[in-house]
Design an enzyme around this catalytic site. Structure first.
Site, mmCIF file in Angstrom:
data_model
loop_
_atom_site.group_PDB
_atom_site.id
_atom_site.type_symbol
_atom_site.label_atom_id
_atom_site.label_comp_id
_atom_site.label_asym_id
_atom_site.label_seq_id
_atom_site.Cartn_x
_atom_site.Cartn_y
_atom_site.Cartn_z
ATOM 1 N N GLU A 138 4.755 -1.973 -3.605
ATOM 2 C CA GLU A 138 3.460 -2.644 -3.389
ATOM 3 C C GLU A 138 3.076 -3.239 -4.729
ATOM 4 O OE1 GLU A 138 2.001 -2.956 -0.583
ATOM 5 O OE2 GLU A 138 3.065 -1.455 0.594
ATOM 6 N N CYS A 158 -5.462 -4.905 -5.842
ATOM 7 C CA CYS A 158 -4.441 -5.944 -5.615
ATOM 8 C C CYS A 158 -4.815 -6.852 -4.453
ATOM 9 C CB CYS A 158 -3.084 -5.298 -5.403
ATOM 10 S SG CYS A 158 -3.137 -4.020 -4.156
#
Ligand code: ADP
Length: 495
Positions: A266, A300
């Site tokens: 990720e 993010c």
């Protein structure tokens, strides 16, 4: 709006159960001091030292993989029902300690208490969900081309997992990896971020209370460049599960290549947030605030590039200006604070540099635009910048701070082209009430996740993850558990 420094009381005095604050690493069910140098964990709101965690050497970190390999051989043979029961017990232990975990999160990460409490509930949901999913890992019976033969696809755990977590969600990024791995029947060695190891260590203490068998969930602390390779490149490690920067993700992928290990990554995001003229303006502005300023912009999936299409530009700018100017900045423990500090001074300097560069491209600072050293920690003022076109600086550069940049596009086609013009592909958002456009956007946005008229994308049941340089694999839901499973084909003839 800002508050005076709130370092009136040592942050960890707020813990009701002081035994949750652990400074040693957790290996094979034991708390280990390690023979390397200890490292300080600091409160980013006032730089006070919170703890000094153990510095493991490479062989000490490697021992956690060896312990996990032994635990794996036992765990993979337990029944799915037993694994579900243990995970459920861990979930209940986490929820019983929710307030203390939120104290640890605010102390070491800086996010306001309200967000920290939200993170505990969010993070615990992965454990609860995976406890349930552990009982639903099934196989398939397949047709065979040979008469009389039987063929099956079985799902088996990958093996020992080296998990590496970031500092922006010290609890949820741990549970989102460890819970599905354990549900699948894997064993884990986790390396938390050096900025936020205390929450991860508390999770280990709670796993111990929940009687998770020793060696199944280890937490190693120390120098990343020493213990990272020790766990990632260990011969017994079969998979790397990582959340963090794209640069570190690429490095780990190269390290994983040598042993052809599985990876789940990720990585960075560069989320566009497109607002169309037919949008509900107030709802869009609220969603931008939630997306852009959560964790002081250090996520993010934060709206990195806000794109206003056509005539909604001016009203959207005004709506955001009013909201950003009102944000209350300060120590995350102080009542009413909505914006905590950034993780450290390097982050403040980096965000300052980006703001300067966007100003150089013609950006007009409508609110903020400066660091707030007078608050006594790593603070940067909530900032709003208005730009005409796209910012070359921000193309593929994550702001990771409390800075909203609003650009303009003339129509849907231009907005979509701007939105996709990035090497990343994690989350994208749009606000519109045009049903045809909704489908064009879902299909046209080159991202792993698309939010239409909504800013929250992480759920225990949702597949969270990106395409392009935002990563590989998904976390959450049955998709997240699948990452930790291998398929074994079995064919039986002649019975
Ligand atoms: P950031 O710069 O925001 O901290 P990173 O990607 O460097 O982002 O950090 C995410 C996680 O990766 C942290 O736990 C960090 O310690 C870890 N990390 C950084 N470098 C390495 C490395 N060489 N090996 C293993 N882990 C690493």
């Amino acid at each position: 709006m800002t508050d005076a420094p709130a370092a009136t009381r040592p942050a960890l005095d707020r813990l009701t159960d002081k035994s949750l604050c652990r400074q040693d690493a957790y290996v094979n069910g034991c708390w280990v001091g390690g023979s390397g140098a200890r490292s300080a964990v600091r409160n980013p709101a006032n730089r006070a030292m919170l703890a000094e965690v153990a510095g493991l050497t490479a062989p000490e970190a490697a021992a956690s993989v060896e312990a996990a390999a032994v635990a794996f051989e036992m765990w993979r043979r337990t029944s799915a029902f037993e694994r579900a029961k243990r995970l459920r017990a861990w979930f209940e232990a986490i929820m019983a300690a929710a307030d203390d975990l939120a104290v640890l999160i605010t102390a070491e990460n800086g996010k306001p208490q309200k967000e920290a409490k939200g993170e505990v509930v969010y993070g615990a949901q992965f454990v609860e969900w995976c406890a349930e999913q552990a009982k639903r890992i099934e196989g398939d019976v397949l047709p065979s081309p040979f008469a009389g033969a039987r063929t099956f696809a079985l799902r088996e755990p990958v093996g020992v997992v080296a998990a590496i977590a970031p500092w922006n969600f010290p609890l949820a990024m741990v549970t989102r990896k460890v819970a599905p791995a354990l549900a699948a029947g894997c064993a884990v060695t986790l390396k938390p971020a050096p900025e936020t190891p205390l929450t991860a260590l508390a999770l280990a203490a709670l796993a111990e209370r929940a009687e998770l068998p020793k060696g199944l969930f280890n937490v190693v602390t120390g120098e990343a460049s020493v213990i990272g390779p020790a766990i990632v490149e260990h011969a017994q490690t079969r998979m790397i599960a990582f959340t963090g920067s794209t640069a570190t993700g690429k490095l780990l992928m190269r390290q994983a290549a040598e042993g052809v290990r599985k990876v789940a990554l990720e990585l960075g995001g560069d989320a566009p947030f497109v607002v169309f003229p037919d949008a509900d303006l107030e709802a869009a502005a609220d969603a931008i605030m939630a997306s852009r300023f959560r964790c002081s912009g250090q996520t993010c999936v934060s709206a990195n590039r806000i794109i206003a299409v056509g005539e909604i530009g001016e009203p959207l700018l005004a709506a955001l200006e009013a909201r950003v100017a009102k944000l209350k900045v300060g120590d995350g423990f102080a009542p009413g604070v909505e914006q905590g500090p950034l993780i450290h001074d390097r982050a403040v300097a980096r965000v300052g540099g980006l703001v300067l560069a966007v100003k150089g491209e013609g950006g007009r600072v409508a609110v903020g635009g400066k660091a707030l050293p007078e608050l006594g920690g790593s603070f940067y003022a909530p900032t709003l910048i208005a730009l005409q076109g796209a910012s070359p600086t921000l193309r593929g550069a994550e702001i990771f701070g409390p800075v909203a940049v609003l650009s303009r596009a003339k129509d849907e086609a231009e907005a979509l082209a701007m939105a996709n013009d990035t090497p990343y592909g994690l989350a994208a958002y749009a606000f519109t009430r045009d049903a045809g456009r909704v489908f064009r956007l879902i299909e046209g946005l080159d991202y792993g996740m698309v939010g239409i008229n909504i800013a929250g994308l992480g759920h225990a049941s949702a597949p969270f993850g990106g395409v392009k340089q935002s990563g590989l694999g998904r976390e959450g839901g049955r998709f997240g558990v699948e990452e930790f499973l291998e398929i074994k084909f079995a064919a039986i003839g002649g019975l």
